[in-house]
Design an enzyme around this catalytic site. Structure first.
Site, PDB file in Angstrom:
ATOM      1  N   CYS A  77       0.817  -1.220   0.000  1.00  0.00           N
ATOM      2  CA  CYS A  77       0.000   0.000   0.000  1.00  0.00           C
ATOM      3  C   CYS A  77       0.847   1.265   0.000  1.00  0.00           C
ATOM      4  O   CYS A  77       0.323   2.355  -0.240  1.00  0.00           O
ATOM      5  CB  CYS A  77      -0.951  -0.016   1.182  1.00  0.00           C
TER       6      CYS A  77
ATOM      7  N   HIS B 144      -3.602   7.028   2.273  1.00  0.00           N
ATOM      8  CA  HIS B 144      -3.918   5.710   1.719  1.00  0.00           C
ATOM      9  C   HIS B 144      -5.299   5.306   2.237  1.00  0.00           C
ATOM     10  O   HIS B 144      -5.632   5.543   3.402  1.00  0.00           O
ATOM     11  CB  HIS B 144      -2.857   4.696   2.174  1.00  0.00           C
TER      12      HIS B 144
ATOM     13  N   ASN C   9     -10.041  -0.400  -1.048  1.00  0.00           N
ATOM     14  CA  ASN C   9      -8.584  -0.291  -0.962  1.00  0.00           C
ATOM     15  C   ASN C   9      -7.985  -0.814  -2.272  1.00  0.00           C
ATOM     16  O   ASN C   9      -8.003  -2.020  -2.529  1.00  0.00           O
ATOM     17  CB  ASN C   9      -8.099  -1.108   0.240  1.00  0.00           C
TER      18      ASN C   9
HETATM   19  O1  UT7 Z   1      -3.953  -1.410   3.264  1.00  0.00           O
HETATM   20  C1  UT7 Z   1      -2.954  -2.160   3.839  1.00  0.00           C
HETATM   21  C2  UT7 Z   1      -3.007  -2.151   5.330  1.00  0.00           C
HETATM   22  N1  UT7 Z   1      -4.225  -2.748   5.783  1.00  0.00           N
HETATM   23  C3  UT7 Z   1      -4.927  -2.111   6.703  1.00  0.00           C
HETATM   24  O2  UT7 Z   1      -4.608  -1.026   7.088  1.00  0.00           O
HETATM   25  C4  UT7 Z   1      -6.136  -2.832   7.257  1.00  0.00           C
HETATM   26  C5  UT7 Z   1      -6.115  -2.738   8.749  1.00  0.00           C
HETATM   27  N2  UT7 Z   1      -7.208  -3.471   9.371  1.00  0.00           N
HETATM   28  C6  UT7 Z   1      -8.486  -3.095   9.262  1.00  0.00           C
HETATM   29  O3  UT7 Z   1      -8.823  -2.171   8.554  1.00  0.00           O
HETATM   30  C7  UT7 Z   1      -9.511  -3.824  10.099  1.00  0.00           C
HETATM   31  O4  UT7 Z   1      -8.858  -4.634  11.022  1.00  0.00           O
HETATM   32  C8  UT7 Z   1     -10.495  -4.677   9.275  1.00  0.00           C
HETATM   33  C9  UT7 Z   1     -11.456  -3.794   8.507  1.00  0.00           C
HETATM   34  C10 UT7 Z   1      -9.741  -5.581   8.309  1.00  0.00           C
HETATM   35  C11 UT7 Z   1     -11.339  -5.534  10.202  1.00  0.00           C
HETATM   36  O5  UT7 Z   1     -12.005  -4.726  11.170  1.00  0.00           O
HETATM   37  P1  UT7 Z   1     -11.906  -5.028  12.731  1.00  0.00           P
HETATM   38  O6  UT7 Z   1     -12.765  -4.064  13.413  1.00  0.00           O
HETATM   39  O7  UT7 Z   1     -10.451  -5.058  13.087  1.00  0.00           O
HETATM   40  O8  UT7 Z   1     -12.538  -6.454  12.815  1.00  0.00           O
HETATM   41  P2  UT7 Z   1     -11.880  -7.826  13.324  1.00  0.00           P
HETATM   42  O9  UT7 Z   1     -10.909  -8.333  12.329  1.00  0.00           O
HETATM   43  O10 UT7 Z   1     -11.423  -7.616  14.727  1.00  0.00           O
HETATM   44  O11 UT7 Z   1     -13.143  -8.761  13.316  1.00  0.00           O
HETATM   45  C12 UT7 Z   1     -14.280  -8.501  14.162  1.00  0.00           C
HETATM   46  C13 UT7 Z   1     -15.316  -9.547  13.876  1.00  0.00           C
HETATM   47  C14 UT7 Z   1     -14.752 -10.961  13.906  1.00  0.00           C
HETATM   48  O12 UT7 Z   1     -15.723 -11.804  14.472  1.00  0.00           O
HETATM   49  P3  UT7 Z   1     -15.563 -12.265  16.020  1.00  0.00           P
HETATM   50  O13 UT7 Z   1     -14.251 -12.970  16.071  1.00  0.00           O
HETATM   51  O14 UT7 Z   1     -15.565 -10.985  16.803  1.00  0.00           O
HETATM   52  O15 UT7 Z   1     -16.769 -13.131  16.232  1.00  0.00           O
HETATM   53  C15 UT7 Z   1     -14.601 -11.307  12.437  1.00  0.00           C
HETATM   54  O16 UT7 Z   1     -14.720 -12.690  12.186  1.00  0.00           O
HETATM   55  O17 UT7 Z   1     -15.854  -9.371  12.565  1.00  0.00           O
HETATM   56  C16 UT7 Z   1     -15.781 -10.589  11.840  1.00  0.00           C
HETATM   57  N3  UT7 Z   1     -15.599 -10.275  10.433  1.00  0.00           N
HETATM   58  C17 UT7 Z   1     -16.624  -9.996   9.623  1.00  0.00           C
HETATM   59  N4  UT7 Z   1     -17.926  -9.949   9.825  1.00  0.00           N
HETATM   60  C18 UT7 Z   1     -18.702  -9.624   8.770  1.00  0.00           C
HETATM   61  C19 UT7 Z   1     -14.428 -10.166   9.742  1.00  0.00           C
HETATM   62  N5  UT7 Z   1     -14.697  -9.835   8.473  1.00  0.00           N
HETATM   63  C20 UT7 Z   1     -16.045  -9.736   8.365  1.00  0.00           C
HETATM   64  C21 UT7 Z   1     -16.904  -9.402   7.327  1.00  0.00           C
HETATM   65  N6  UT7 Z   1     -18.241  -9.360   7.572  1.00  0.00           N
HETATM   66  N7  UT7 Z   1     -16.471  -9.104   6.060  1.00  0.00           N
END
Ligand code: UT7
Length: 344
Positions: A114, A254, A284
């Site tokens: 990125c 970004h 993204n």
């Molecule tokens: O561009 C390169 C660098 N990348 C980034 O900067 C990305 C950085 N990370 C993020 O933007 C965020 O971590 C995400 C958007 C990827 C995820 O958001 P989050 O608030 O960190 O969610 P999480 O990964 O902690 O997941 C929370 C819950 C989980 O369920 P449990 O374990 O709490 O039951 C996931 O399984 O959300 C679940 N989950 C989803 N639910 C519905 C993960 N993906 C999805 C989804 N739809 N697409």
């Protein structure tokens, strides 16, 4: 001192839109989850299987040439930031060179996920500052759909396809790229990567069965580093250059996550109307996010506007660029005001 200024912008976005509702049909997700966690509503997907990153990059480059009113033979170097090159080699830059007919250019790809465009921009600027070149094409392009597993809800909702390109040319002192900071920390390489297909795990039936040719991300870990990394480096470049929020016309971040962008703007003391934001429409697009923002906001930009570009991505890689915009926004051939700005 000669500085490198952006003298034209081009972009390419595939026509096909994939909405959050479309993704609800593929994986267990919801529009509400995607929007509240990321800010994304839809993304563009390059559906034609015969078209690739080089195709999008070439279209963006052609727009640059058209808007600047120059021939491809005037380009001296092409740098393509991408993690989805058409193939391992030759470089996507070579394919772009051939596609646009840049007969006098050399080029190479730059892999920084990125941060790919930002690193390519600061690299390209060095060729101008040193006097080595007068016209360098810097491109950020990714066909993320080619490495996404559309059964993995944790990644497939985040990314889209697109390309953005800028031309760098020499400018008078005080205009163009004033400063840049680049960082890499490979100790966390495995929280955001594509494991398979390289020399460590060459493609085999097993590697394909295991899905190692897809991007994987531990979202929460990356988020933690991104939210501090991007803000830290943006604040650092402000401090290094004695900038206050008033000196910055736009933050160009970004586009990975609205919450990361908001946190960066808050740390910089920048109001939300001074933040370029198009994640809602494109998701993204990895190396393409920053030039796609510049393309969307070009008509708003005025000569002398202070911009801070900031990125964070896999590697980890991150960085910031401080620049002074070189021309008053326009989207048709040749910027007349450049005649006064560019030091030929
Ligand atoms: O561009 C390169 C660098 N990348 C980034 O900067 C990305 C950085 N990370 C993020 O933007 C965020 O971590 C995400 C958007 C990827 C995820 O958001 P989050 O608030 O960190 O969610 P999480 O990964 O902690 O997941 C929370 C819950 C989980 O369920 P449990 O374990 O709490 O039951 C996931 O399984 O959300 C679940 N989950 C989803 N639910 C519905 C993960 N993906 C999805 C989804 N739809 N697409």
């Amino acid at each position: 001192m000669v500085q490198a200024a952006i003298s034209a912008i081009g972009h390419y976005l595939p026509e096909d839109r994939m909405t959050n509702a479309d993704l609800e049909k593929l994986v267990d997700t919801s529009d509400e989850w995607i929007q509240s966690r990321t800010g994304i509503r839809e993304r563009r997907i390059l559906k034609d299987p015969t078209k690739s990153t080089a195709f999008m990059a070439s279209r963006a480059a052609e727009e640059v040439l058209r808007k600047r009113g120059i021939g491809a033979d005037e380009i001296e170097a092409i740098i393509v930031g991408t993690v989805t090159p058409d193939m391992f080699f030759p470089a996507t830059a070579a394919l772009v060179q051939a596609n646009i007919g840049a007969t006098n250019a050399w080029g190479f790809d730059l892999s920084a996920a990125c941060s790919g465009f930002l690193f390519a921009l600061s690299t390209g600027a060095k060729f101008i500052e040193s006097g080595r070149h007068k016209k360098v094409l810097v491109i950020g392009a990714d066909k993320m759909s080619s490495i996404l597993d559309y059964s993995d809800r944790t990644t497939c909702v985040l990314f889209g396809d697109g390309a953005g390109a800028v031309l760098l040319e020499p400018a008078e002192d005080g205009i163009g790229i004033i400063d840049s900071i680049e960082r890499t920390d490979g100790s966390q390489w495995d929280v955001l990567c594509m494991r398979g297909g390289g020399s460590l795990i060459p493609a085999t039936h097993e590697s394909i069965d295991q899905g190692l040719h897809y991007i994987t991300q531990e979202g929460r870990s990356v988020f933690k580093y991104a939210v501090t990394g991007m803000a830290d480096v943006a604040v650092e470049i402000m401090e290094k250059n004695n900038l206050t929020a008033d000196d910055i016309r736009y933050l160009v971040p970004h586009q990975a996550n609205l919450r990361i962008i908001d946190a960066t703007a808050r740390r910089m003391g920048i109001d939300s109307e001074k933040v370029m934001l198009n994640i809602e429409r494109y998701g993204n697009t990895t190396a393409a996010t920053i030039p796609l923002c510049l393309a969307d906001w070009e008509s708003e930009l005025r000569r002398g506007d202070g911009l801070v570009l900031a990125a964070f991505g896999g590697g980890f890689t991150w960085g910031a660029v401080y620049l002074k915009w070189a021309y008053d926004g326009c989207d048709v051939a040749i910027h007349p005001e450049l005649v006064n700005v560019l030091a030929n």
